[in-house]
Design a protein around this motif. Sequence first.
Motif, PDB file in Angstrom:
ATOM      1  N   ARG A   1       0.828  -1.201   0.000  1.00  0.00           N
ATOM      2  CA  ARG A   1       0.000   0.000   0.000  1.00  0.00           C
ATOM      3  C   ARG A   1       0.867   1.257   0.000  1.00  0.00           C
ATOM      4  O   ARG A   1       0.574   2.227  -0.715  1.00  0.00           O
TER       5      ARG A   1
ATOM      6  N   GLU B   1      -7.014  15.895   1.177  1.00  0.00           N
ATOM      7  CA  GLU B   1      -7.994  15.149   0.393  1.00  0.00           C
ATOM      8  C   GLU B   1      -7.317  13.985  -0.339  1.00  0.00           C
ATOM      9  O   GLU B   1      -7.843  12.867  -0.363  1.00  0.00           O
TER      10      GLU B   1
ATOM     11  N   ARG C   1      -4.382  12.388   0.375  1.00  0.00           N
ATOM     12  CA  ARG C   1      -3.911  11.341   1.291  1.00  0.00           C
ATOM     13  C   ARG C   1      -5.072  10.555   1.882  1.00  0.00           C
ATOM     14  O   ARG C   1      -5.023   9.325   1.987  1.00  0.00           O
ATOM     15  N   GLY C   2      -6.130  11.266   2.287  1.00  0.00           N
ATOM     16  CA  GLY C   2      -7.286  10.589   2.871  1.00  0.00           C
ATOM     17  C   GLY C   2      -7.990   9.691   1.874  1.00  0.00           C
ATOM     18  O   GLY C   2      -8.406   8.577   2.202  1.00  0.00           O
ATOM     19  N   GLY C   3      -8.118  10.164   0.635  1.00  0.00           N
ATOM     20  CA  GLY C   3      -8.782   9.364  -0.391  1.00  0.00           C
ATOM     21  C   GLY C   3      -8.002   8.115  -0.731  1.00  0.00           C
ATOM     22  O   GLY C   3      -8.573   7.019  -0.858  1.00  0.00           O
TER      23      GLY C   3
ATOM     24  N   GLU D   1      -5.921   6.547   1.189  1.00  0.00           N
ATOM     25  CA  GLU D   1      -5.984   5.637   2.335  1.00  0.00           C
ATOM     26  C   GLU D   1      -7.278   4.835   2.319  1.00  0.00           C
ATOM     27  O   GLU D   1      -7.264   3.615   2.540  1.00  0.00           O
ATOM     28  N   ILE D   2      -8.382   5.489   2.047  1.00  0.00           N
ATOM     29  CA  ILE D   2      -9.682   4.801   2.014  1.00  0.00           C
ATOM     30  C   ILE D   2      -9.726   3.763   0.906  1.00  0.00           C
ATOM     31  O   ILE D   2     -10.160   2.625   1.098  1.00  0.00           O
ATOM     32  N   VAL D   3      -9.262   4.157  -0.284  1.00  0.00           N
ATOM     33  CA  VAL D   3      -9.304   3.238  -1.437  1.00  0.00           C
ATOM     34  C   VAL D   3      -8.426   2.016  -1.181  1.00  0.00           C
ATOM     35  O   VAL D   3      -8.865   0.864  -1.376  1.00  0.00           O
TER      36      VAL D   3
ATOM     37  N   ARG E   1      -7.295   0.826   1.629  1.00  0.00           N
ATOM     38  CA  ARG E   1      -7.752   0.047   2.779  1.00  0.00           C
ATOM     39  C   ARG E   1      -8.795  -0.985   2.322  1.00  0.00           C
ATOM     40  O   ARG E   1      -8.894  -2.069   2.880  1.00  0.00           O
ATOM     41  N   GLY E   2      -9.576  -0.626   1.322  1.00  0.00           N
ATOM     42  CA  GLY E   2     -10.636  -1.525   0.865  1.00  0.00           C
ATOM     43  C   GLY E   2     -10.164  -2.588  -0.111  1.00  0.00           C
ATOM     44  O   GLY E   2     -10.955  -3.469  -0.496  1.00  0.00           O
TER      45      GLY E   2
END
Length: 204
Positions: free
Chosen positions: A77, A189, A191-193, A195-197, A199-200
Amino acid sequence: MPRPRSLTTADLGNAALAVIDRDGLEGLTMRAVAKELGIATMGLYRYVADRDQLEVLVVDRVLGAMETAPPEGEDWRAMAVVLLARMRSAVAAHLAVVPLILRHRQSSAASLHWMEAMLTVLTDAGFTGRDRVIAQRTVVGFLLGFLQNEHYASITGPGTATIAALSTDDFPLLVQTASQARKMSVDDEFRGGVEIVLRGLSPR
């Protein structure tokens, strides 16, 4: 009469990019690029057949300096984040070319090398077959969508401010979200996006 000087693909790409940086994507025409190069419009057709070929050269010019080798590391990741950040950084100074990257990402050599590196990271992480297809298209889809938002609908832009000023009676969640977005940076935005993608996503 001296022969016209020979032009390289780098010359053509640099001239086309200069036109876009100055006049926007709508300003990219064969005539404008020929003028930038100091040659007749018909002379440009000695090197490229049409605007589409110019667009591919622009994409290669913007992405060409990007490191495309898979990054080293054990956390796939983290390695994927590095590749996504490389593409974003390469485009950052020329956001007007984002639509060209969407259109020509499968024709540009630089873009293809980047995709190969991402597939290498995913493969080494254990993604194969159908799962690898979906994972690759998911991370690329996030990146292209983010780049479009960064150019056309940044959370720090006027559109977000307009939404934040709407009636809370009609759009309570939209106003609340837009107000929060105005306190964030585009980097937050991104980094957060990512991370979410990521993570899934997980290999089976």
